[in-house]
Scaffold this active site. Structure first.
Site, short mmCIF file in Angstrom:
data_model
loop_
_atom_site.label_atom_id
_atom_site.label_comp_id
_atom_site.label_asym_id
_atom_site.label_seq_id
_atom_site.Cartn_x
_atom_site.Cartn_y
_atom_site.Cartn_z
N ARG A 69 5.78 -12.54 9.70
CA ARG A 69 6.52 -11.65 9.33
C ARG A 69 7.97 -11.19 9.78
O ARG A 69 8.11 -11.98 10.96
CB ARG A 69 5.65 -10.32 9.49
CG ARG A 69 5.17 -10.03 11.04
CD ARG A 69 3.95 -9.12 11.00
NE ARG A 69 4.46 -7.58 10.68
CZ ARG A 69 3.80 -6.83 9.78
NH1 ARG A 69 2.53 -7.43 9.34
NH2 ARG A 69 3.95 -5.90 9.29
N GLU B 77 0.78 -1.30 0.03
CA GLU B 77 0.04 0.09 -0.06
C GLU B 77 0.81 1.18 0.02
O GLU B 77 1.72 1.21 0.76
CB GLU B 77 -0.99 -0.11 0.97
CG GLU B 77 -1.73 1.17 1.06
CD GLU B 77 -2.69 1.36 2.56
OE1 GLU B 77 -2.88 0.51 3.25
OE2 GLU B 77 -3.68 2.29 2.22
N LYS C 42 4.95 0.71 9.55
CA LYS C 42 4.87 1.56 8.75
C LYS C 42 4.32 3.00 9.57
O LYS C 42 4.90 4.14 9.81
CB LYS C 42 4.02 1.60 7.45
CG LYS C 42 4.71 1.12 6.39
CD LYS C 42 3.91 1.34 5.10
CE LYS C 42 3.50 -0.14 4.51
NZ LYS C 42 2.44 0.23 3.36
P1 ATP Z 1 0.29 -2.12 7.68
O1 ATP Z 1 1.19 -2.75 8.83
O2 ATP Z 1 0.43 -0.76 7.61
O3 ATP Z 1 -0.68 -2.76 6.85
P2 ATP Z 1 2.19 -3.39 5.89
O4 ATP Z 1 3.61 -3.40 6.68
O5 ATP Z 1 1.19 -4.85 6.03
O6 ATP Z 1 1.57 -2.16 6.47
P3 ATP Z 1 1.78 -3.42 3.08
O7 ATP Z 1 2.23 -2.18 1.99
O8 ATP Z 1 0.39 -3.76 3.28
O9 ATP Z 1 2.56 -2.90 4.37
O10 ATP Z 1 2.71 -4.69 2.71
C1 ATP Z 1 3.27 -4.90 1.50
C2 ATP Z 1 3.37 -6.51 1.65
O11 ATP Z 1 4.68 -6.77 2.43
C3 ATP Z 1 2.26 -7.38 2.07
O12 ATP Z 1 2.14 -8.75 1.57
C4 ATP Z 1 2.65 -7.61 3.60
O13 ATP Z 1 2.28 -8.97 4.19
C5 ATP Z 1 4.31 -7.54 3.37
N1 ATP Z 1 4.96 -7.15 4.63
C6 ATP Z 1 4.84 -6.13 5.44
N2 ATP Z 1 5.32 -6.14 6.50
C7 ATP Z 1 6.28 -7.36 6.36
C8 ATP Z 1 7.01 -7.82 7.55
N3 ATP Z 1 7.49 -7.28 8.36
N4 ATP Z 1 7.74 -9.03 7.04
C9 ATP Z 1 7.52 -9.72 5.71
N5 ATP Z 1 6.59 -9.36 5.02
C10 ATP Z 1 5.95 -7.95 5.33
#
Ligand code: ATP
Ligand code: MG
Length: 565
Positions: A264, A38, A274
């Site tokens: 994650r 996003e 974020k």
């Molecule tokens: P928020 O926590 O604000 O929803 P987010 O970190 O999930 O944000 P996105 O932009 O939705 O951010 O993430 C894009 C992709 O990266 C998603 O598929 C998410 O699952 C993955 N992602 C985000 N953070 C992690 C992490 N710490 N480890 C592995 N994958 C991640």
């Protein structure tokens, strides 16, 4: 350690599942993935894990991986973030060819899918407030209550939904909900909200819409539209998988991807959220998204981390089904391992102490041909000028040394890297502070090769630069952003746990003259000091600014050795 790069990706539960699907021909032999950020912030190392996984799997199975902006919530999304994401994924070394997609491009299609659900009697317009919906949702132990609007007629729902789109209602007046099961043990399935009214300007669609789909509705359908086969996401979406499948099943779409959840990445001494990273930027705790202390890709790039190191790290941590906290030292180990191979060695003095070689002819200069890499002659060499006045590192001299101090002290002889032996004859001190301001030394002209013809040994080799030939430089030393390994644990304000000593500027450093034209972003090992990168933002012609990428000390080595056994 190049084996890590060369060896085929080791298998894991995701790849095993894909192999299974290939055997049963579930997706006609296709494998297609996507990375769906996003655009409401910069990418961080957690995203890098997801990027490596999605693009890595696609490459391995010779399928496409799309880059999709998951931009269905107008608040907080922007073009700046889109551009940073594109830049960062590319820098990491991945290519989506012409497959850059935007979920916001599907708004009309998604709306029509919602209309279809209403027509099937599977969705209804609910006029309860957000609070009421929450109250009636029930708990883990209690079922939810059905909404009094649940049995609106299809005609009324269609009419209301069209008017919601047309902007006839206030924000929050009505929502569209899936008609599933208020008694489901999975709370996600208790008539989830699919659409809400929200008057906000979207960075791409402007004011065209006042009705926006919820993540759960938009995501599965975007995957389906793009014919993704394996929709890989993080563990917190496990409970949403039945909803993902319900929507696609009810709409009888052609393409029904498999959602797969993995743990994650969490990393010690930093935060990978974020929302919290934005707070650090907005409140000025860091200089920006690309502050070299940030766990963002932009920050790590500016600091001097290499894409290879980050990819190796992501591969080494692998994927698992349980959340875990990875030691920051492992990431630093991967950075060091990569730089050890590719960074040229040069000399820089952080805290200069003047040294005068009394028996060296004044005004004379000679040059030592010095290799850029001890194990890699292919990297070539440069000439390092030597003259009567040098700078050495202040902490390489102690007037009254403790027992195990092997470097310079009065009467003691050491080797200058690439050159002569020198011996300290006397110390000039500041009469007020008692601090050494200048050392007088003698050199042995017979030791130019770095060895004494009479076979005598020295206990230490120290780095140095020639005072007249060296260049001034600013060195920025970075340390961990937080004082504690897990700053998000507990409820106290996480900003109180910031490491006040995470940033130090040294302004009176001296570097060897070969660095005069070092390109922004280029990386070096300053011998005995650490790995440094020419700051790509603040380094203009006159002032050389270097960021410390990582120290030389390798506290992870022991652990990594155990790992290999
Ligand atoms: P928020 O926590 O604000 O929803 P987010 O970190 O999930 O944000 P996105 O932009 O939705 O951010 O993430 C894009 C992709 O990266 C998603 O598929 C998410 O699952 C993955 N992602 C985000 N953070 C992690 C992490 N710490 N480890 C592995 N994958 C991640
Ligand atoms: Mg998310």
């Amino acid at each position: 350690m190049t084996q890590t790069e060369a060896s085929p990706p080791s298998t894991d539960f995701i790849r095993e599942m894909i192999d299974g699907h290939l055997k049963t021909n579930r997706f006609q032999g296709r494998v297609a993935t996507r990375f769906p950020p996003e655009p409401n912030g910069y990418l961080h190392i957690g995203h890098a894990k997801s990027i490596c996984l999605n693009f890595g799997i696609a490459a391995q199975y010779r399928g496409p991986c799309n880059l999709r902006m998951d931009d269905t919530d107008p608040s907080g999304e922007s073009l700046e973030y889109v551009e940073s994401i594109i830049n960062d994924v590319r820098w990491l070394g991945f290519d989506w060819e012409d497959r850059l997609f935007y979920a916001s491009n599907y708004f009309e299609q998604l709306y029509q899918f919602a209309v279809q659900l209403i027509k099937e009697g599977k969705a209804y317009v609910c006029s309860l407030s957000a609070d009421e919906i929450r109250e009636q949702r029930g708990t883990l132990t209690e079922p939810g209550k059905e909404s009094p609007y649940r049995n609106r007629s299809i005609e009324e729902n269609l009419d209301m939904f069209a008017r919601m789109r047309a902007g006839e209602f206030e924000d929050g007046a009505h929502v569209l909900r899936g008609k599933i099961d208020m008694t489901s043990p999975n709370i996600t399935m208790r008539d989830p909200v699919l659409y809400r009214i929200k008057r906000a300007t979207h960075y791409r669609t402007g004011a065209q819409w006042c009705l926006y789909p919820m993540y759960d509705f938009a995501h599965c359908l975007s995957d389906s539209i793009e014919k993704i086969t394996h929709s890989i996401c993080t563990l917190e979406f496990e409970n949403n998988r039945p909803l993902y499948d319900w929507i696609l099943d009810e709409l009888k779409v052609e393409s029904h991807p498999q959602q797969i959840e993995f743990a994650r990445l969490n990393l010690t001494y930093t935060i990978l959220s974020k929302r919290r990273l934005i707070e650090l930027v907005v409140k000025g705790y860091v200089t920006g998204w690309d502050d070299p202390r940030m766990p963002t890709i932009a920050g790590m790039r500016r600091r001097g981390y290499t894409p290879e190191a980050i990819r190796n790290f992501c591969e080494r941590i692998g994927v698992a089904k349980n959340d875990s906290l990875i030691d920051m030292a492992l990431l630093e180990y991967c950075v060091r391992e990569n730089l050890n191979e590719k960074a040229p060695r040069v000399m820089a003095v952080l805290n200069p102490l003047r040294v005068i070689i009394d028996n060296y002819p004044e005004g004379q200069t000679e040059e030592f041909d010095s290799p850029y890499h001890p194990q890699n002659p292919g990297m070539g060499s440069r000439k390092v000028p030597f003259s009567q006045v040098l700078y050495i590192e202040r902490n390489d001299f102690i007037e009254n040394p403790p027992k195990k101090f092997y470097r310079l002290s009065p009467g003691k002889e050491v080797r200058l890297r690439y050159g002569y032996f020198i011996k300290c004859a006397s110390v000039v001190k500041d009469p007020e502070t008692g601090q050494a301001v200048e050392l007088h030394c003698t050199y042995d002209p017979e030791t130019r090769s770095g060895f004494a013809p009479d076979g005598r040994k020295v206990d230490a080799t120290i780095h140095w630069v020639s005072a007249d030939h060296s260049l001034p430089a600013e060195l920025r030393l970075y340390d961990r952003l937080f004082k504690v390994p897990n700053p998000v644990e507990g409820s106290s304000d996480f900003t109180e746990l910031l490491n006040e000593q995470s940033f130090e500027i040294l302004k009176s450093c001296r570097v060897e003259p070969s660095l005069a034209n070092a390109a922004p972003g280029s990386r070096f090992q300053f011998e005995r000091v650490g790995y440094f990168c020419v700051d790509p933002v603040d380094s203009y012609n006159k002032t050389l600014v270097f960021n410390r990428i990582v120290t030389l000390r390798d506290s992870w080595a022991k652990i990594a050795r155990q790992e290999k056994k």
